[in-house]
Design an enzyme around this catalytic site. Sequence first.
Site, PDB file in Angstrom:
ATOM      1  N   HIS A  16       0.875  -1.199   0.000  1.00 30.25           N
ATOM      2  CA  HIS A  16       0.000   0.000   0.000  1.00 30.25           C
ATOM      3  C   HIS A  16       0.899   1.233   0.000  1.00 30.25           C
ATOM      4  O   HIS A  16       1.503   1.566   1.019  1.00 30.25           O
ATOM      5  CB  HIS A  16      -0.908   0.017   1.233  1.00 30.25           C
ATOM      6  CG  HIS A  16      -1.870   1.164   1.225  1.00 30.25           C
ATOM      7  ND1 HIS A  16      -3.225   0.995   1.360  1.00 30.25           N
ATOM      8  CD2 HIS A  16      -1.685   2.500   1.094  1.00 30.25           C
ATOM      9  CE1 HIS A  16      -3.827   2.163   1.313  1.00 30.25           C
ATOM     10  NE2 HIS A  16      -2.902   3.106   1.155  1.00 30.25           N
ATOM     11  N   HIS A  18       1.641   5.406  -1.738  1.00 29.70           N
ATOM     12  CA  HIS A  18       1.302   6.580  -2.561  1.00 29.70           C
ATOM     13  C   HIS A  18       2.586   7.121  -3.188  1.00 29.70           C
ATOM     14  O   HIS A  18       3.476   7.585  -2.462  1.00 29.70           O
ATOM     15  CB  HIS A  18       0.652   7.664  -1.705  1.00 29.70           C
ATOM     16  CG  HIS A  18      -0.643   7.210  -1.097  1.00 29.70           C
ATOM     17  ND1 HIS A  18      -1.855   7.411  -1.701  1.00 29.70           N
ATOM     18  CD2 HIS A  18      -0.896   6.514   0.036  1.00 29.70           C
ATOM     19  CE1 HIS A  18      -2.812   6.869  -0.966  1.00 29.70           C
ATOM     20  NE2 HIS A  18      -2.256   6.316   0.100  1.00 29.70           N
ATOM     21  N   LYS A 102      -9.328  -0.051  -5.902  1.00 34.70           N
ATOM     22  CA  LYS A 102      -9.393   0.607  -4.594  1.00 34.70           C
ATOM     23  C   LYS A 102     -10.738   1.298  -4.381  1.00 34.70           C
ATOM     24  O   LYS A 102     -11.173   2.091  -5.216  1.00 34.70           O
ATOM     25  CB  LYS A 102      -8.258   1.640  -4.500  1.00 34.70           C
ATOM     26  CG  LYS A 102      -8.217   2.440  -3.200  1.00 34.70           C
ATOM     27  CD  LYS A 102      -7.744   1.603  -2.022  1.00 34.70           C
ATOM     28  CE  LYS A 102      -7.846   2.360  -0.705  1.00 34.70           C
ATOM     29  NZ  LYS A 102      -6.695   3.185  -0.401  1.00 34.70           N
ATOM     30  N   HIS A 139     -10.542   1.407   1.728  1.00 37.82           N
ATOM     31  CA  HIS A 139     -10.318   2.410   2.769  1.00 37.82           C
ATOM     32  C   HIS A 139     -11.555   2.327   3.663  1.00 37.82           C
ATOM     33  O   HIS A 139     -12.615   2.851   3.314  1.00 37.82           O
ATOM     34  CB  HIS A 139     -10.156   3.818   2.176  1.00 37.82           C
ATOM     35  CG  HIS A 139      -9.854   4.846   3.226  1.00 37.82           C
ATOM     36  ND1 HIS A 139      -8.637   5.478   3.339  1.00 37.82           N
ATOM     37  CD2 HIS A 139     -10.608   5.312   4.250  1.00 37.82           C
ATOM     38  CE1 HIS A 139      -8.664   6.302   4.381  1.00 37.82           C
ATOM     39  NE2 HIS A 139      -9.857   6.218   4.949  1.00 37.82           N
ATOM     40  N   HIS A 177      -4.656  -0.482   5.775  1.00 38.93           N
ATOM     41  CA  HIS A 177      -4.146   0.283   6.922  1.00 38.93           C
ATOM     42  C   HIS A 177      -5.075   0.206   8.132  1.00 38.93           C
ATOM     43  O   HIS A 177      -5.631   1.214   8.577  1.00 38.93           O
ATOM     44  CB  HIS A 177      -3.861   1.741   6.554  1.00 38.93           C
ATOM     45  CG  HIS A 177      -4.894   2.405   5.661  1.00 38.93           C
ATOM     46  ND1 HIS A 177      -6.217   2.460   5.972  1.00 38.93           N
ATOM     47  CD2 HIS A 177      -4.767   3.030   4.471  1.00 38.93           C
ATOM     48  CE1 HIS A 177      -6.862   3.098   5.019  1.00 38.93           C
ATOM     49  NE2 HIS A 177      -5.995   3.448   4.094  1.00 38.93           N
ATOM     50  N   ASP A 257       1.486   2.700   3.488  1.00 39.10           N
ATOM     51  CA  ASP A 257       0.636   3.887   3.305  1.00 39.10           C
ATOM     52  C   ASP A 257       1.480   5.156   3.379  1.00 39.10           C
ATOM     53  O   ASP A 257       0.997   6.199   3.830  1.00 39.10           O
ATOM     54  CB  ASP A 257      -0.508   3.939   4.323  1.00 39.10           C
ATOM     55  CG  ASP A 257      -1.609   4.903   3.886  1.00 39.10           C
ATOM     56  OD1 ASP A 257      -1.653   5.260   2.696  1.00 39.10           O
ATOM     57  OD2 ASP A 257      -2.409   5.296   4.744  1.00 39.10           O
TER      58      ASP A 257
HETATM   59  O1  DOR Z   1      -3.268   9.645   5.577  1.00 41.03           O
HETATM   60  C1  DOR Z   1      -3.626   9.359   4.448  1.00 41.03           C
HETATM   61  N1  DOR Z   1      -3.041   9.924   3.360  1.00 41.03           N
HETATM   62  N2  DOR Z   1      -4.612   8.489   4.294  1.00 41.03           N
HETATM   63  C2  DOR Z   1      -5.146   8.230   3.090  1.00 41.03           C
HETATM   64  O2  DOR Z   1      -6.062   7.452   3.015  1.00 41.03           O
HETATM   65  C3  DOR Z   1      -4.668   8.948   1.875  1.00 41.03           C
HETATM   66  C4  DOR Z   1      -3.314   9.423   2.059  1.00 41.03           C
HETATM   67  C5  DOR Z   1      -2.888  10.416   1.001  1.00 41.03           C
HETATM   68  O3  DOR Z   1      -3.070  10.131  -0.194  1.00 41.03           O
HETATM   69  O4  DOR Z   1      -2.333  11.462   1.343  1.00 41.03           O
HETATM   70 ZN    ZN Z   2      -3.267   5.129   1.458  1.00 38.78          ZN
END
Ligand code: DOR
Ligand code: ZN
Length: 356
Positions: A16, A18, A102, A139, A177, A257
């Site tokens: 997971h 970004h 997702k 989520h 998460h 995450d």
């Molecule tokens: O804390 C987070 N940041 N939770 C999420 O679900 C998205 C993520 C983000 O993309 O910044």
């Molecule tokens: Zn995330």
Amino acid sequence: MSQLQTLTITRPDDWHLHLRDGDALTDTVAWTAAQFSRAIVMPNLRPPVASTAQALAYRERILAARPAGSAFEPLMTLYLTDTTPPAEIERARASGAVHAVKLYPSGATTNSDSGVTDLARVYPVFEAMQQQGMPLLIHGEVTDPEVDVFDREAVFIERHLLRIRRDFPALKIVLEHITTAQAASFVREQAAVDARGAPLLAATITAHHLLYSRNAMFAGGVRPHYYCLPVLKRERHRQALLDAATGGDARFFLGTDSAPHARALKEAACGCAGCLTAPHALELYAQAFEQRGALHRLEAFASHFGADFYCLPRNTGTLALERVPMAVPECLPYAGGDVVPLGAGQILPWRLASAF
Ligand code: DOR
Ligand code: ZN
């Protein structure tokens, strides 16, 4: 008893992550490629990665940002919207590059405004996913403003996840998460496996939810770099997550995450949610596992269980950590500005020695 000084594990994957887009990719891809072989890449860009064609184009941008010689492999996901056509799932599966879809409840978190407003609308897509063996990544938070922010995950399980599980018993699901004892228990209660013997329900756990309770957000003042979604919970939930992660149960595996936001967007009157952990992810997980005397369980959590769930081969390379104190940088260059990593300025007991 003499303390373990080095720890060598099969090279891990991040289930997971970004990576963002544009200029940020040079930094985010380099951080993750230094530790992980593969990563499940979240689709919450602006605009969201909602089609297979968009996922394939994003994948090319990630590959182009890899450091020289890196074999890092991005595993793409699609962003589910109210209007995703069920036929998109077949295209995604046929591409070989899209590994999951997702679900963001609309309004639950960063760039979730194109998310699902009513689960009934996406039931035909769930049906196609169940048929194609395409995992649904959730989520798991309700967006109902009446529900306390600390209860949103537990209420999502009661109001929605139970029903999804009942209506699609063969759908592969990852509750992403997880942050609560209720989520860990829910996953443990589900013993069903798919035709290949892999679990039908699993959960990822972040390093920050293993290391910090909600007190970290308010230690002497408000600490925006500890704010993420789902938000950090009480200490007893952190303990339940440590039980889950270190218990040797294949339904719990690593997902950082890691979600960078430029410093100015975090240190603001309305700061963004997300913790940056990718640059020192394994160091953080090692610290958490050591709290339980469970370093011998880190390899399966970080390098075996996720690959098994996704029915992908385990990696063959290795990653070594050494017991040498490491200071987390106060900030790191990021997309032309800077970003503050989780635990900035702290000393971690383990550091990365090598990764092959
Ligand atoms: O804390 C987070 N940041 N939770 C999420 O679900 C998205 C993520 C983000 O993309 O910044
Ligand atoms: Zn995330």
